[in-house]
Design a protein around this motif. Structure first.
Motif, PDB file in Angstrom:
ATOM      1  N   PHE A  17       0.824  -1.199   0.000  1.00 40.92           N
ATOM      2  CA  PHE A  17       0.000   0.000   0.000  1.00 40.92           C
ATOM      3  C   PHE A  17       0.865   1.259   0.000  1.00 40.92           C
ATOM      4  N   THR A  18       1.895   1.272   0.831  1.00 40.06           N
ATOM      5  CA  THR A  18       2.786   2.435   0.896  1.00 40.06           C
ATOM      6  C   THR A  18       3.448   2.686  -0.453  1.00 40.06           C
ATOM      7  N   SER A  19       3.900   1.620  -1.104  1.00 34.44           N
ATOM      8  CA  SER A  19       4.529   1.760  -2.416  1.00 34.44           C
ATOM      9  C   SER A  19       3.536   2.246  -3.459  1.00 34.44           C
ATOM     10  N   THR A  20       2.323   1.731  -3.387  1.00 33.41           N
ATOM     11  CA  THR A  20       1.283   2.133  -4.336  1.00 33.41           C
ATOM     12  C   THR A  20       0.937   3.603  -4.173  1.00 33.41           C
ATOM     13  N   PHE A  21       0.755   4.031  -2.934  1.00 33.87           N
ATOM     14  CA  PHE A  21       0.353   5.411  -2.673  1.00 33.87           C
ATOM     15  C   PHE A  21       1.483   6.390  -2.992  1.00 33.87           C
ATOM     16  N   GLY A  22       2.707   6.012  -2.650  1.00 35.99           N
ATOM     17  CA  GLY A  22       3.824   6.933  -2.821  1.00 35.99           C
ATOM     18  C   GLY A  22       4.294   7.102  -4.251  1.00 35.99           C
ATOM     19  N   ARG A  23       4.022   6.119  -5.093  1.00 38.83           N
ATOM     20  CA  ARG A  23       4.529   6.149  -6.468  1.00 38.83           C
ATOM     21  C   ARG A  23       4.078   7.400  -7.215  1.00 38.83           C
ATOM     22  N   ARG A  24       2.794   7.676  -7.238  1.00 36.86           N
ATOM     23  CA  ARG A  24       2.294   8.837  -7.971  1.00 36.86           C
ATOM     24  C   ARG A  24       2.376  10.117  -7.132  1.00 36.86           C
ATOM     25  N   ALA A  25       2.412   9.985  -5.811  1.00 35.81           N
ATOM     26  CA  ALA A  25       2.555  11.171  -4.961  1.00 35.81           C
ATOM     27  C   ALA A  25       3.829  11.925  -5.309  1.00 35.81           C
ATOM     28  N   GLU A  26       4.891  11.200  -5.583  1.00 38.46           N
ATOM     29  CA  GLU A  26       6.160  11.836  -5.941  1.00 38.46           C
ATOM     30  C   GLU A  26       6.003  12.669  -7.216  1.00 38.46           C
ATOM     31  N   VAL A  27       5.279  12.136  -8.175  1.00 35.50           N
ATOM     32  CA  VAL A  27       5.081  12.850  -9.441  1.00 35.50           C
ATOM     33  C   VAL A  27       4.260  14.118  -9.218  1.00 35.50           C
ATOM     34  N   VAL A  28       3.158  13.981  -8.496  1.00 36.28           N
ATOM     35  CA  VAL A  28       2.274  15.126  -8.233  1.00 36.28           C
ATOM     36  C   VAL A  28       3.021  16.208  -7.464  1.00 36.28           C
ATOM     37  N   ASN A  29       3.738  15.803  -6.425  1.00 42.58           N
ATOM     38  CA  ASN A  29       4.459  16.776  -5.607  1.00 42.58           C
ATOM     39  C   ASN A  29       5.504  17.525  -6.413  1.00 42.58           C
ATOM     40  N   GLN A  30       6.230  16.813  -7.260  1.00 39.59           N
ATOM     41  CA  GLN A  30       7.251  17.463  -8.077  1.00 39.59           C
ATOM     42  C   GLN A  30       6.621  18.477  -9.031  1.00 39.59           C
ATOM     43  N   MET A  31       5.525  18.099  -9.656  1.00 41.59           N
ATOM     44  CA  MET A  31       4.852  19.011 -10.581  1.00 41.59           C
ATOM     45  C   MET A  31       4.312  20.241  -9.854  1.00 41.59           C
ATOM     46  N   ARG A  32       3.737  20.032  -8.681  1.00 41.13           N
ATOM     47  CA  ARG A  32       3.196  21.152  -7.916  1.00 41.13           C
ATOM     48  C   ARG A  32       4.305  22.093  -7.443  1.00 41.13           C
ATOM     49  N   LEU A  33       5.376  21.525  -6.933  1.00 40.43           N
ATOM     50  CA  LEU A  33       6.465  22.368  -6.454  1.00 40.43           C
ATOM     51  C   LEU A  33       7.067  23.185  -7.586  1.00 40.43           C
ATOM     52  N   GLU A  34       7.264  22.556  -8.733  1.00 43.73           N
ATOM     53  CA  GLU A  34       7.803  23.283  -9.884  1.00 43.73           C
ATOM     54  C   GLU A  34       6.844  24.384 -10.319  1.00 43.73           C
ATOM     55  N   SER A  35       5.543  24.105 -10.279  1.00 40.28           N
ATOM     56  CA  SER A  35       4.544  25.087 -10.666  1.00 40.28           C
ATOM     57  C   SER A  35       4.526  26.265  -9.693  1.00 40.28           C
ATOM     58  N   LEU A  36       4.578  25.994  -8.404  1.00 35.81           N
ATOM     59  CA  LEU A  36       4.593  27.056  -7.397  1.00 35.81           C
ATOM     60  C   LEU A  36       5.869  27.879  -7.487  1.00 35.81           C
ATOM     61  N   ASP A  37       7.004  27.195  -7.658  1.00 43.74           N
ATOM     62  CA  ASP A  37       8.282  27.907  -7.780  1.00 43.74           C
ATOM     63  C   ASP A  37       8.288  28.810  -9.009  1.00 43.74           C
ATOM     64  N   ARG A  38       7.791  28.288 -10.109  1.00 46.67           N
ATOM     65  CA  ARG A  38       7.761  29.050 -11.353  1.00 46.67           C
ATOM     66  C   ARG A  38       6.852  30.276 -11.218  1.00 46.67           C
ATOM     67  N   TYR A  39       5.705  30.077 -10.588  1.00 47.65           N
ATOM     68  CA  TYR A  39       4.775  31.200 -10.414  1.00 47.65           C
ATOM     69  C   TYR A  39       5.402  32.299  -9.544  1.00 47.65           C
ATOM     70  N   GLU A  40       6.048  31.896  -8.463  1.00 49.41           N
ATOM     71  CA  GLU A  40       6.676  32.888  -7.586  1.00 49.41           C
ATOM     72  C   GLU A  40       7.807  33.609  -8.305  1.00 49.41           C
ATOM     73  N   ALA A  41       8.621  32.859  -9.069  1.00 50.70           N
ATOM     74  CA  ALA A  41       9.744  33.474  -9.783  1.00 50.70           C
ATOM     75  C   ALA A  41       9.271  34.468 -10.832  1.00 50.70           C
ATOM     76  N   GLU A  42       8.156  34.165 -11.489  1.00 53.83           N
ATOM     77  CA  GLU A  42       7.662  35.021 -12.571  1.00 53.83           C
ATOM     78  C   GLU A  42       6.879  36.238 -12.072  1.00 53.83           C
ATOM     79  N   HIS A  43       6.258  36.132 -10.891  1.00 61.14           N
ATOM     80  CA  HIS A  43       5.369  37.204 -10.450  1.00 61.14           C
ATOM     81  C   HIS A  43       5.815  37.909  -9.166  1.00 61.14           C
ATOM     82  N   GLY A  44       6.597  37.243  -8.339  1.00 66.25           N
ATOM     83  CA  GLY A  44       7.141  37.892  -7.152  1.00 66.25           C
ATOM     84  C   GLY A  44       6.076  38.558  -6.303  1.00 66.25           C
ATOM     85  N   ASP A  45       6.263  39.842  -6.010  1.00 68.54           N
ATOM     86  CA  ASP A  45       5.326  40.568  -5.152  1.00 68.54           C
ATOM     87  C   ASP A  45       3.986  40.849  -5.833  1.00 68.54           C
TER      88      ASP A  45
END
Length: 230
Positions: A74-102
């Motif tokens: 179960f842990t392997s099943t749940f974590g497999r796609r969580a890693e993908v989602v988290n990476q995409m979200r973090l990159e999206s948040l980082d990109r948004y902050e870098a492009e728009h700042g304040d």
């Protein structure tokens, strides 16, 4: 002349065996895909390793060999796609902050956080819908679900809340977490794909309309943030 001598030699080319690592990866992927389908439908306690093996078309002993027991599977099943989602979200948040700042907005932060997942569900491998249902189930399970969500998703959630804090530094800390709590509830219901909205709206809205759900959530929670921050 013996039968062996009389038998013509085969002209079919021999198919080379796949490397061991490739065979292992393909087998484990098949097991994880099967487990994901069953866990999403029947929950942790409603699934057996024997059922997973049958769904994957492998021997039960092989499931034990690769994953030892149901908890590890179960842990392997749940974590497999969580890693993908988290990476995409973090990159999206980082990109948004870098492009728009304040100049960042609540709507923009919400979009950077929500959109990657909904696009995956709308455009990606259909198996992502199984994973979405699984996440919804785990997030609504009080005994062990909270620990599982904490283990896999907390860093990206704190990153999201951190950007909201930057956008609205005068918002009480307590309200930021209530805001996420309510957002998470709406997200979980949407990921569950229960079909409830389909029936209520007489087909006008569908729980499979992932982009429409994302757009509506952003609109509702942008306004909700303005209300809750006061």
């Amino acid at each position: 002349m013996t039968d062996t001598a009389a038998r013509p030699k085969s002209t079919r080319p021999r198919v080379p065996l796949k490397p061991k690592a490739q065979r292992r990866e393909e087998t484990t992927t098949r097991i994880l895909d099967a487990a994901e389908r069953l866990f999403a439908r029947d929950g942790l306690h409603g699934v057996t390793l024997r059922a997973v093996a049958a769904e994957a078309g492998v021997d039960t002993a092989l499931v034990h060999y690769y994953f030892e027991d149901k908890a590890r599977l179960f842990t392997s099943t749940f974590g497999r796609r969580a890693e993908v989602v988290n990476q995409m979200r973090l990159e999206s948040l980082d990109r948004y902050e870098a492009e728009h700042g304040d100049a960042m907005t609540v709507r923009g932060v919400l979009d950077a956080f929500l959109r990657p997942l909904f696009l995956l569900l709308n455009e990606g491998d259909p198996a992502w819908l199984n994973y979405a249902a699984l996440v919804a189930q785990v997030n609504n399970t009080p005994v062990w679900g909270g620990d599982t969500m904490h283990q896999h998703f907390d860093p990206v959630i704190h990153r999201f809340i951190g950007l909201l804090r930057r956008v609205s530094p005068d918002t009480p800390e307590r309200q930021l977490f209530w805001f996420y709590h309510l957002l998470s509830g709406a997200l979980t219901l949407s990921l569950a794909q229960t079909g409830r909205i389909d029936v209520l709206s007489d087909g006008l809205c569908k729980s499979s309309e992932m982009v429409a759900i994302c757009d509506a959530m952003e609109a509702v929670f942008t306004g909700g943030f303005e209300a809750i921050r006061r």
